[in-house]
Enzyme design. Structure first.
Site, PDB file in Angstrom:
ATOM      1  N   GLY A 139       0.808  -1.204   0.000  1.00  0.00           N
ATOM      2  CA  GLY A 139       0.000   0.000   0.000  1.00  0.00           C
ATOM      3  C   GLY A 139       0.839   1.251   0.000  1.00  0.00           C
ATOM      4  N   GLY A 160      -0.655   9.161   1.704  1.00  0.00           N
ATOM      5  CA  GLY A 160       0.005  10.426   1.935  1.00  0.00           C
ATOM      6  C   GLY A 160       1.078  10.340   3.000  1.00  0.00           C
ATOM      7  N   TYR A 161       0.919   9.402   3.915  1.00  0.00           N
ATOM      8  CA  TYR A 161       1.905   9.247   4.983  1.00  0.00           C
ATOM      9  C   TYR A 161       3.178   8.573   4.485  1.00  0.00           C
ATOM     10  CZ  TYR A 161       3.873   7.707   9.452  1.00  0.00           C
ATOM     11  OH  TYR A 161       4.701   7.481  10.518  1.00  0.00           O
ATOM     12  N   VAL A 209       3.385   1.189   2.783  1.00  0.00           N
ATOM     13  CA  VAL A 209       3.035   0.150   3.738  1.00  0.00           C
ATOM     14  C   VAL A 209       3.530  -1.195   3.207  1.00  0.00           C
ATOM     15  CG1 VAL A 209       1.173  -0.912   5.058  1.00  0.00           C
ATOM     16  CG2 VAL A 209       0.969   1.467   4.332  1.00  0.00           C
ATOM     17  N   ASP A 256     -11.450  10.702  11.284  1.00  0.00           N
ATOM     18  CA  ASP A 256     -11.236  10.242   9.909  1.00  0.00           C
ATOM     19  C   ASP A 256     -11.848   8.854   9.717  1.00  0.00           C
ATOM     20  OD1 ASP A 256     -10.414  10.486   7.300  1.00  0.00           O
ATOM     21  OD2 ASP A 256      -8.366   9.820   7.670  1.00  0.00           O
TER      22      ASP A 256
END
Length: 977
Positions: free
Chosen positions: A651, A654-655, A658, A768
């Site tokens: 994955g 924005g962070y 993964v 969120d």
């Protein structure tokens, strides 16, 4: 001085020499001070206390512990001592460090305080494990560690404390089994260990404890069977094991033989079999066996005439409602909803109740097979009766009972109310700025005084409505709390300022104590304040059958009491005036010397910095240490992901990216690696750890650990093999997702958010909630994830008053953001309710929140208003119960109302989902179609992991699934959507 030192002084120059001389003078004066020569505390215990202090973080500087002063004679904060005439030393008798925002760990050196009777770290942020050395404190009577972040198993050594009476460890993260050694605690009266992670079997050996009164282990992960031997405990009054998983276990028949039991609460424990006959428990006041799979008839021949609460909801009980459910003069709640009960609705339940303005009876018979209502039309106004979901409601207009057949809202608001006397005193006559106020319980006299506040919580009351018992409560407290030796308080000296029912159910309240009504003073003196505080902190108030045990939550010592409970060295009784003066002079010289040196240092530093080029203005990262979460090295995570290989990547957001990884112990994890140099990612990194290190629930994703190396910020989560709800709904090739499974996912997500809103301390607003952040484990249990932008909810002040919202910049995902929050920047818990409502609409329709300019709420409202609701239902859902779909759709749209006040609370959402779940036909409610169906050819179904922690590039989990559709026969081969 040595030659080397003289040379050093010359090289330092005149200014630095002055600095050194000042420090030497200050240190000489401090060391020669009389303070250094009056130590009366056992030196071994002084060393132990200093070791304890070195393991604690004290951000608000509450602890005045310093080796310059003696702990016992200088009033170290929270250290209470006594003089031992045998050895002439003072010894620590109690550590009282209640709610001081302390973090860190418990030091093993606590075991070197052998005379300590009470160890109190209540309501802090202590993490790590409980040291086994505490088992060496043979004098220990109270072990009070509730409301921290303690983890790991309980040491066996704690089972050999010969004088322990109260074992209070609730609201932590303690795991593992209950040690069998606890059967040796011959004097223990209270096991308060609810809301942890205890697992395994309840040791039958516990039944040999001769004095145990309260056995509270609700909200854990216990399994196995219910030991029949528990009924042999001669003093047991409360057995509360709710929300554990005794799957397949029955309630032993022997439980009808408890000799002194007042409360039996086993709700949501996966219990089966028939309901035992409990008529032998003659003093039973509170019975809750709801949310199990109990079958057969209600067999109790006759319950205690003083019973207040009977809850048997959400079982499979059949037969008729017993005619002997009458004559209960103290009955407040009778819940038999969602069973298979048939026949008459009895009319004599409330006949023996002496109703007053504060007495209420809440009856819920909804969701049964009741068909006759003769004789129940003259219902007192104090009685709430609900019959919705019964055949009798089909002719509600004919029987004139439509009000009884409407949606069930409960009476929680009424139960939380507290009538207060109206004041006739002149306004603005009390000096409010000094925290004075009129004594509300003196209506005939306008006595203006300063109250001392105490926050408590009744852990396991045997009532469901407090106001009728207000006078009994006031008498119980005032007769046992003494401001002066052996003199109880007058009734008017106590005011119950607020009450609030909390999950459990537990009753939180704020008490105000006022000084005696005289012309001499309008405030307690310090000794009286300490006496009241000591009574609560040492738990010397005797137990009460109605109100049960209590938690001490906080003291509110304002105005004239503000310095009484937190001693400072300046008024220490152990210091003479001369010693105090010398200490002050020495401190001034020390401060002056340090100030001179600081000025010289910064002047040199500024001169040096002016000669350098100004670089990057970002604050450099400081290596982080977070208690309670495992810290991984970067090398560990490189090995787990094959050096962050592309093949391991599942994955990206924005962070950062993964990866799926496997730790050295073989556990699969999801590893989220932040993009380097991202300020936003840096903030989310710390927020995520802060939030997830404090909360634990089966419907929240667990944080395994983190890596905070110099250039890396990485989060490690439990791996969720069945991905996210978003990918489950949007995958091109997927198994049909039946309504029962969708509802199961919705309920799991709602329970996780409810925990954040009501049981996390302080509560948390996720901010969120979206389908991407609802992940599914191997058993399709929904878990809420991604706390990077979460915020703490407003918390109550000393009197229980809570701010309505948090003012903050708008963040979240378009399509899920609460419109009122978007416009006003006022974030509330109802903002999460709105976002979850969008998720419910996605589950029902398969639509995205925003697609091609269309908004899901507007589209669904349009379809529903035009009578075309079922035209927008996701076709891959297959056959579905229309009534249940309508109920869920109505709930989803209420969650998505524009006005915050019009939306339900998360507690109401969970209750409605549970009610819808109970309406499902048996196959729908038990089958998770994803796990059970495929074509007869033995095809495998593959599910895509989440795009929050994972995306569709993952190596999918393949499952071989047996054929056969529980609803409509064999499912044909799966086609593209």
């Amino acid at each position: 001085m040595t030659k080397e030192f003289l040379h050093f002084v010359i090289m330092m120059g005149a200014a630095k020499t002055v600095c050194l001389v000042g420090i030497f003078l200050a240190l000489s004066l401090c060391c020669s001070s009389p303070i250094a020569h009056g130590q009366l505390t056992d030196p071994q215990e002084v060393a132990a206390l200093l070791a304890v202090r070195s393991n604690l973080n004290d951000p608000y500087k509450h602890l005045n512990w310093t080796k310059k002063y003696d702990p016992c004679t200088s009033n170290w904060t929270g250290v209470i001592c006594f003089l031992n005439n045998t050895d002439g030393y003072m010894h620590v008798q109690e550590l009282r460090l209640l709610k001081m925002n302390l973090s860190g760990k418990l030091a093993p050196e606590l075991g070197q305080l052998p005379f300590m009777k009470r160890l109190d770290f209540l309501w802090n942020h202590i993490s790590g494990s409980i040291p086994k050395e505490i088992g060496n404190i043979t004098a220990l009577e109270l072990l009070l560690l509730s409301g921290n972040q303690l983890s790991g198993p309980l040491p066996d050594e704690l089972g050999y404390l010969p004088n322990l009476t109260k074992f209070q460890l609730d609201l932590n993260m303690i795991s593992g089994p209950i040690p069998r050694s606890f059967a040796n605690l011959a004097k223990v009266q209270h096991f308060h260990m609810n809301n942890n992670k205890f697992s395994g079997q309840i040791p039958p050996e516990i039944s040999t404890l001769p004095l145990l009164k309260h056995f509270l282990l609700d909200n854990n992960n216990l399994s196995g069977y219910l030991p029949p031997e528990l009924s042999q405990m001669p003093k047991l009054t409360i057995l509360q094991l709710d929300n554990n998983n005794f799957s397949g276990s029955v309630i032993p028949d022997s439980y009808g033989n408890f000799s002194n039991l007042l409360k039996l609460s086993l709700t949501n424990c996966s219990l089966q079999g028939k309901m035992p006959d409990l008529s032998g428990i003659r003093g039973l006041l509170y019975l809750d066996l709801g949310m199990n799979q109990l079958t057969g008839e209600i067999t109790s021949k006759r319950l205690s005439e003083n019973i207040t609460t009977i809850v048997l909801s959400h079982n499979k009980l059949n037969g008729s409602i017993p005619s002997n459910f009458s004559g209960f003069s103290r009955l407040q709640k009778l819940y038999l909803d969602d069973n298979l009960l048939s026949g008459f609705v009895p009319s004599n339940i409330w006949e023996n109740i002496n109703f007053t303005s504060e007495t209420r009876l809440d009856i819920n018979f909804a969701g049964n097979l009741l068909s006759d209502i003769s004789g129940i039309l003259n219902i007192p106004s104090n009685v709430t009766l609900k019959l919705n979901g019964n055949p009798v409601c089909a002719n509600s207009i004919q029987h004139n009972i439509s009000l009884l057949c409407g949606p069930y809202n409960g009476t929680q608001e009424a139960l939380n109310s507290l009538n207060k006397p109206e004041s006739t005193c002149p306004p603005q006559s009390c000096p409010i700025k000094n925290y004075f106020e009129y004594v509300p319980t003196l209506p005939d006299a306008c006595f203006c005084a300063a109250p001392f506040g105490v926050g408590i919580r009744l852990r396991s009351p045997s009532i469901s409505n407090f106001p009728p018992y207000r006078e009994d409560f006031d008498a119980w407290i005032t007769s046992n709390v003494h401001a002066k030796p052996n003199i109880p308080l007058y009734l008017y000296q106590l005011s119950v300022d607020s009450i609030k029912w909390e999950p459990g159910p537990r009753l939180r309240m704020f008490l105000l104590f006022f000084p005696e009504y005289t012309n001499d003073s309008n405030a307690f003196d310090p000794s009286e304040v300490r006496a009241i505080a000591d009574t609560f902190a040492t738990f010397t108030i005797p137990g009460d059958d109605t109100f049960g045990p209590y938690d001490l939550l906080n003291f509110t010592a304002q105005g004239p009491y503000s310095d009484i409970l937190l001693p400072s060295l300046s008024r220490s009784s152990g210091l003479s005036k001369g010693a105090l003066a010398a200490s002050i002079i020495g401190s001034l010289i020390c401060a002056s010397a340090i100030l001179v040196c600081t000025l010289i240092f910064f002047r040199k530093l500024r001169q040096r910095s002016q000669a350098e080029v100004v670089g990057n203005q970002l604050v450099p990262k400081v290596p982080m240490k977070m208690d309670g979460v495992k810290a991984f090295s970067f090398e560990n995570l490189q090995l787990a992901t094959n050096n962050f290989s592309v093949n391991a990547q599942i994955g990206q957001g924005g962070y950062g990216k993964v990866y799926r990884g496997t730790l050295a112990d073989g556990i699969d994890v999801a590893i989220k690696r932040a993009q380097q140099g991202s300020i936003q990612g840096d903030k989310q990194f710390y927020t995520e750890i802060e939030m997830l290190s404090r909360v634990h629930h089966r419907n929240l994703v667990s944080l395994v650990g983190y890596c905070d190396d110099e250039d890396e910020q990485i989060l490690v989560y439990e791996f969720m093999p069945n991905g996210s709800l978003h990918d489950l709904l949007s995958a091109r090739y997927r198994a049909p997702l039946n309504f029962g499974t969708r509802l199961h996912i919705a309920l799991g997500a709602a329970r996780g958010i409810l925990y954040l809103h009501t049981e996390a301390d302080p509560p948390i607003i996720h901010r969120d909630i979206k389908a991407n952040n609802i992940l599914l484990d191997a058993k399709w249990t929904a878990k809420v994830s991604d706390f990077g932008i979460s915020r703490l909810a407003p918390v109550s002040d000393a009197k229980g008053v809570t701010t309505a919202h948090v003012s903050t910049n708008v963040k979240g995902t378009p399509g899920y953001v609460d419109p009122e929050y978007f416009l006003t920047h006022k974030l509330t818990e109802k903002s999460d309710v709105y976002s979850l409502g969008i998720v419910f609409l996605e589950l029902l329709t398969g639509m995205q929140p925003i697609s091609h300019g269309r908004n899901i709420v507007r589209e669904v409202n349009t379809a529903c208003h035009s009578g075309m609701m079922f035209s927008i239902i996701d076709r891959s859902m297959g056959p579905h119960p229309s009534d249940c779909v309508k109920e869920l759709m109505a709930l989803a749209l209420r969650c998505c109302l524009d006005e915050t006040k019009d939306r339900p609370t998360m507690l109401e959402v969970v209750r409605e989902l549970e009610n819808i779940s109970s309406m499902l036909p048996e196959p729908e409610s038990t089958a998770l179609e994803l796990n059970l169906n495929t074509s007869s050819s033995g095809n495998s179904v593959r599910s895509a992991p989440s795009s929050s922690l994972y995306d569709r590039r993952s190596t999918y989990v393949s499952m071989d699934l047996p054929g056969g559709d529980l609803v409509s026969g064999v499912i044909p081969p799966i086609k593209p959507r």
